[in-house]
Motif scaffolding. Structure first.
Motif, PDB file in Angstrom:
ATOM      1  N   ARG A  32       0.860  -1.185   0.000  1.00 21.59           N
ATOM      2  CA  ARG A  32       0.000   0.000   0.000  1.00 21.59           C
ATOM      3  C   ARG A  32       0.890   1.227   0.000  1.00 21.59           C
ATOM      4  O   ARG A  32       1.769   1.371   0.853  1.00 21.59           O
ATOM      5  N   VAL A  38      -3.278   3.543  -2.554  1.00 25.24           N
ATOM      6  CA  VAL A  38      -3.477   2.529  -3.578  1.00 25.24           C
ATOM      7  C   VAL A  38      -2.741   1.258  -3.178  1.00 25.24           C
ATOM      8  O   VAL A  38      -1.584   1.296  -2.765  1.00 25.24           O
ATOM      9  N   CYS A  39      -3.423   0.117  -3.304  1.00 27.78           N
ATOM     10  CA  CYS A  39      -2.805  -1.176  -3.027  1.00 27.78           C
ATOM     11  C   CYS A  39      -2.434  -1.838  -4.347  1.00 27.78           C
ATOM     12  O   CYS A  39      -3.160  -1.731  -5.327  1.00 27.78           O
ATOM     13  N   LYS A  74      -7.076  -8.179  -1.735  1.00 29.09           N
ATOM     14  CA  LYS A  74      -7.143  -6.766  -2.110  1.00 29.09           C
ATOM     15  C   LYS A  74      -8.576  -6.250  -2.041  1.00 29.09           C
ATOM     16  O   LYS A  74      -8.831  -5.160  -1.538  1.00 29.09           O
ATOM     17  N   GLU A  75      -9.512  -7.041  -2.526  1.00 27.87           N
ATOM     18  CA  GLU A  75     -10.918  -6.641  -2.483  1.00 27.87           C
ATOM     19  C   GLU A  75     -11.406  -6.526  -1.032  1.00 27.87           C
ATOM     20  O   GLU A  75     -12.155  -5.611  -0.696  1.00 27.87           O
ATOM     21  N   ARG A  78     -10.073  -3.360   0.350  1.00 24.74           N
ATOM     22  CA  ARG A  78     -10.779  -2.228  -0.242  1.00 24.74           C
ATOM     23  C   ARG A  78     -12.135  -2.020   0.412  1.00 24.74           C
ATOM     24  O   ARG A  78     -12.541  -0.901   0.714  1.00 24.74           O
ATOM     25  N   GLN A  79     -12.835  -3.111   0.706  1.00 24.46           N
ATOM     26  CA  GLN A  79     -14.133  -3.007   1.357  1.00 24.46           C
ATOM     27  C   GLN A  79     -14.003  -2.511   2.798  1.00 24.46           C
ATOM     28  O   GLN A  79     -14.910  -1.868   3.316  1.00 24.46           O
ATOM     29  N   GLY A  81     -11.882  -0.300   3.647  1.00 25.34           N
ATOM     30  CA  GLY A  81     -11.438   1.087   3.553  1.00 25.34           C
ATOM     31  C   GLY A  81      -9.947   1.260   3.747  1.00 25.34           C
ATOM     32  O   GLY A  81      -9.469   2.387   3.908  1.00 25.34           O
ATOM     33  N   ARG A  82      -9.191   0.183   3.729  1.00 29.67           N
ATOM     34  CA  ARG A  82      -7.743   0.272   3.914  1.00 29.67           C
ATOM     35  C   ARG A  82      -7.007   0.498   2.609  1.00 29.67           C
ATOM     36  O   ARG A  82      -5.849   0.894   2.604  1.00 29.67           O
ATOM     37  N   CYS A  83      -7.667   0.242   1.483  1.00 28.08           N
ATOM     38  CA  CYS A  83      -7.105   0.481   0.146  1.00 28.08           C
ATOM     39  C   CYS A  83      -8.114   1.311  -0.641  1.00 28.08           C
ATOM     40  O   CYS A  83      -9.303   1.056  -0.569  1.00 28.08           O
ATOM     41  N   THR A  84      -7.597   2.277  -1.410  1.00 27.23           N
ATOM     42  CA  THR A  84      -8.521   3.118  -2.165  1.00 27.23           C
ATOM     43  C   THR A  84      -8.835   2.547  -3.533  1.00 27.23           C
ATOM     44  O   THR A  84      -9.874   2.835  -4.090  1.00 27.23           O
ATOM     45  N   TRP A  85      -7.937   1.746  -4.089  1.00 32.97           N
ATOM     46  CA  TRP A  85      -8.170   1.201  -5.423  1.00 32.97           C
ATOM     47  C   TRP A  85      -7.511  -0.115  -5.587  1.00 32.97           C
ATOM     48  O   TRP A  85      -6.506  -0.451  -5.123  1.00 32.97           O
TER      49      TRP A  85
END
Length: 85
Positions: A32, A38-39, A74-75, A78-79, A81-85
């Protein structure tokens, strides 16, 4: 000549069977980037490291064996909120 051909064929079959039994242990993990959030999936078998410029990065997951597992991780991040994309 036939013996050499047969020996080569047996050797090729043995090598391919060994490769199927013991697949490569290359793992994937998520990094990240600090400034964007971004991850990115990174492969451990690559000889180079991810770029530190213009931002530094952190490893945010444990190594997983397949790209599919890395995409699922990664998904999930993202869910959460730790990764934006």
């Amino acid at each position: 000549m036939r013996r050499i051909t047969a020996l080569c064929a047996v050797a090729a079959i043995a090598v391919s069977a060994f490769a199927v039994v013991s697949p490569a242990q290359a793992g994937y993990y998520l990094i990240r980037y600090d400034n964007t959030g971004v991850c990115q999936i990174w492969n451990e078998s690559l000889t180079m490291k991810p770029m530190h410029w213009p931002s530094d990065y952190k490893v945010v997951s444990k190594p997983v064996p397949t790209v599919t597992d890395a995409l699922a991780a990664k998904e999930q991040l993202r869910q959460q909120g730790r990764c934006t994309w």
